[in-house]
Write a protein that holds these residues in place. Structure first.
Motif, PDB file in Angstrom:
ATOM      1  N   ALA A 115       1.176  -0.773   0.413  1.00  0.00           N
ATOM      2  CA  ALA A 115       0.270   0.722   0.329  1.00  0.00           C
ATOM      3  C   ALA A 115       0.576   1.283   0.208  1.00  0.00           C
ATOM      4  O   ALA A 115       0.008   2.327  -0.846  1.00  0.00           O
ATOM      5  CB  ALA A 115      -0.685   0.126   1.206  1.00  0.00           C
ATOM      6  N   ILE A 116       2.528   1.132   1.104  1.00  0.00           N
ATOM      7  CA  ILE A 116       2.807   2.549   0.291  1.00  0.00           C
ATOM      8  C   ILE A 116       3.533   3.029  -0.492  1.00  0.00           C
ATOM      9  O   ILE A 116       3.923   3.692  -1.229  1.00  0.00           O
ATOM     10  CB  ILE A 116       4.026   2.087   2.119  1.00  0.00           C
ATOM     11  N   PHE A 117       3.644   1.546  -1.232  1.00  0.00           N
ATOM     12  CA  PHE A 117       4.363   1.948  -2.477  1.00  0.00           C
ATOM     13  C   PHE A 117       3.503   1.907  -4.174  1.00  0.00           C
ATOM     14  O   PHE A 117       4.178   1.088  -4.588  1.00  0.00           O
ATOM     15  CB  PHE A 117       6.214   0.511  -2.584  1.00  0.00           C
ATOM     16  N   GLU A 118       2.540   1.487  -3.941  1.00  0.00           N
ATOM     17  CA  GLU A 118       1.463   1.561  -4.137  1.00  0.00           C
ATOM     18  C   GLU A 118       1.582   2.373  -5.815  1.00  0.00           C
ATOM     19  O   GLU A 118       1.994   2.170  -7.135  1.00  0.00           O
ATOM     20  CB  GLU A 118       0.256   1.493  -4.526  1.00  0.00           C
ATOM     21  N   GLU A 119       2.078   3.318  -5.408  1.00  0.00           N
ATOM     22  CA  GLU A 119       1.839   4.433  -6.497  1.00  0.00           C
ATOM     23  C   GLU A 119       3.951   4.448  -6.926  1.00  0.00           C
ATOM     24  O   GLU A 119       4.674   5.481  -7.863  1.00  0.00           O
ATOM     25  CB  GLU A 119       2.338   5.693  -6.001  1.00  0.00           C
ATOM     26  N   TRP A 120       4.627   3.470  -6.562  1.00  0.00           N
ATOM     27  CA  TRP A 120       5.689   3.509  -7.242  1.00  0.00           C
ATOM     28  C   TRP A 120       6.046   2.951  -8.271  1.00  0.00           C
ATOM     29  O   TRP A 120       5.563   1.515  -8.585  1.00  0.00           O
ATOM     30  CB  TRP A 120       6.560   2.874  -5.839  1.00  0.00           C
ATOM     31  N   ASP A 121       7.649   2.856  -8.764  1.00  0.00           N
ATOM     32  CA  ASP A 121       7.704   2.537  -9.937  1.00  0.00           C
ATOM     33  C   ASP A 121       8.067   0.760  -9.552  1.00  0.00           C
ATOM     34  O   ASP A 121       9.374   1.142  -8.348  1.00  0.00           O
ATOM     35  CB  ASP A 121       8.696   2.778 -11.090  1.00  0.00           C
ATOM     36  N   GLN A 123      11.327  -0.789 -10.055  1.00  0.00           N
ATOM     37  CA  GLN A 123      12.718  -0.388  -9.951  1.00  0.00           C
ATOM     38  C   GLN A 123      13.271   0.768  -9.515  1.00  0.00           C
ATOM     39  O   GLN A 123      13.955   0.210  -8.456  1.00  0.00           O
ATOM     40  CB  GLN A 123      13.067   0.384 -11.743  1.00  0.00           C
ATOM     41  N   ASP A 124      11.993   2.075  -8.759  1.00  0.00           N
ATOM     42  CA  ASP A 124      12.175   2.189  -8.226  1.00  0.00           C
ATOM     43  C   ASP A 124      12.485   1.781  -6.444  1.00  0.00           C
ATOM     44  O   ASP A 124      12.690   2.185  -5.405  1.00  0.00           O
ATOM     45  CB  ASP A 124      11.352   3.923  -7.520  1.00  0.00           C
ATOM     46  N   ILE A 125      11.444   0.695  -6.176  1.00  0.00           N
ATOM     47  CA  ILE A 125      11.510   0.072  -5.275  1.00  0.00           C
ATOM     48  C   ILE A 125      12.855  -0.705  -4.896  1.00  0.00           C
ATOM     49  O   ILE A 125      13.202  -1.026  -4.092  1.00  0.00           O
ATOM     50  CB  ILE A 125      10.225  -1.204  -5.243  1.00  0.00           C
ATOM     51  N   ASP A 126      13.051  -1.926  -6.431  1.00  0.00           N
ATOM     52  CA  ASP A 126      14.148  -2.753  -6.383  1.00  0.00           C
ATOM     53  C   ASP A 126      15.429  -1.813  -5.964  1.00  0.00           C
ATOM     54  O   ASP A 126      16.120  -2.151  -5.258  1.00  0.00           O
ATOM     55  CB  ASP A 126      14.605  -2.669  -7.518  1.00  0.00           C
ATOM     56  N   ASP A 127      15.780   0.021  -6.444  1.00  0.00           N
ATOM     57  CA  ASP A 127      16.156   0.483  -6.187  1.00  0.00           C
ATOM     58  C   ASP A 127      16.592   0.434  -4.637  1.00  0.00           C
ATOM     59  O   ASP A 127      18.191   0.643  -4.439  1.00  0.00           O
ATOM     60  CB  ASP A 127      16.588   1.583  -6.982  1.00  0.00           C
ATOM     61  N   LEU A 128      15.071   1.317  -4.316  1.00  0.00           N
ATOM     62  CA  LEU A 128      15.011   1.637  -2.408  1.00  0.00           C
ATOM     63  C   LEU A 128      16.156   0.239  -1.463  1.00  0.00           C
ATOM     64  O   LEU A 128      16.861   0.581  -1.216  1.00  0.00           O
ATOM     65  CB  LEU A 128      14.225   1.909  -2.054  1.00  0.00           C
ATOM     66  N   ALA A 129      15.562  -0.407  -2.247  1.00  0.00           N
ATOM     67  CA  ALA A 129      15.730  -1.749  -1.024  1.00  0.00           C
ATOM     68  C   ALA A 129      17.800  -2.291  -1.120  1.00  0.00           C
ATOM     69  O   ALA A 129      18.582  -2.621  -0.671  1.00  0.00           O
ATOM     70  CB  ALA A 129      15.292  -3.309  -1.488  1.00  0.00           C
TER      71      ALA A 129
END
Length: 147
Positions: A115-121, A123-129
Motif C-alpha cells: 500500500a505504501i509503494f502502490e504508486e512507485w515503479d 525499479q524504484d522499489i528495487d533500487d531503494l531495497a
C-alpha cells in the motif's frame, strides 16, 4: 548528509511509534504484549541471538530484555539453547509457534508495504531495497573500519 540524516530520523520516528506495532499486530491477527513484539521479530530474523546483543539492537537494558525473553519462552514463542562458542551463554531461537506468528507478521508487512509503494515503479522499489541494504551493511561495518 543532512538530508539523509533527517530522512532517517523521520523513518525511525515512524518505525518506533507504538501505534505502528499495534497496527501491524492487528493486521497480522495476533495478540502479543507490544514490548515483546520487536524482540520476537529480531529473534526470528537474526537468531540464534544472545540477550546482550538483542538488548543492544532494540535499545533496551539487558536485564529487561532477559525478563522479556523469558516471557517469550514461557509463551512457547522462542527457545533458548547453549551458544556454539560459549556453552554458558544461552541464545534465543524462534520456536514453531513463534515462527507461525512471525510469518503472519511478514504477510501483514507485505500487505501494508504494498500500500505504501502502490504508486512507485518497481525499479524504484528495487533500487531503494538495494541501496538500503548497502547502507545497512556499511553502517554496521563503520565501527570496524574506523577503530
Amino acid at each position: 548528509m543532512r538530508t539523509l540524516h533527517t530522512a532517517l530520523i523521520d523513518i525511525i520516528s515512524v518505525m518506533n511509534r507504538p501505534q505502528r506495532d499495534e497496527h501491524m499486530m492487528n493486521e497480522a491477527g495476533i495478540t502479543l504484549d507490544r514490548a515483546l513484539f520487536p524482540l520476537l521479530v529480531v529473534i526470528e530474523k537474526l537468531g540464534p541471538i544472545g540477550v546482550v546483543d538483542l538488548a543492544d539492537r532494540v535499545g533496551r537494558d539487558h536485564t529487561t530484555v532477559s525478563r522479556q525473553v523469558a516471557k517469550l519462552e514461557s509463551l512457547d514463542l522462542i527457545k533458548r539453547e547453549p551458544g556454539q562458542a560459549d556453552k554458558r551463554v544461552r541464545h534465543a531461537i524462534i520456536a514453531p509457534l513463534g515462527k507461525k506468528m512471525t510469518d503472519a507478521i511478514d504477510q501483514a508487512r507485505e500487505r501494508l508495504g504494498l500500500a505504501i509503494f502502490e504508486e512507485w515503479d518497481q525499479q524504484d522499489i528495487d533500487d531503494l531495497a538495494r541501496l538500503m541494504r548497502k547502507f545497512a551493511d556499511a553502517i554496521q561495518d563503520a565501527p570496524k573500519r574506523h577503530a
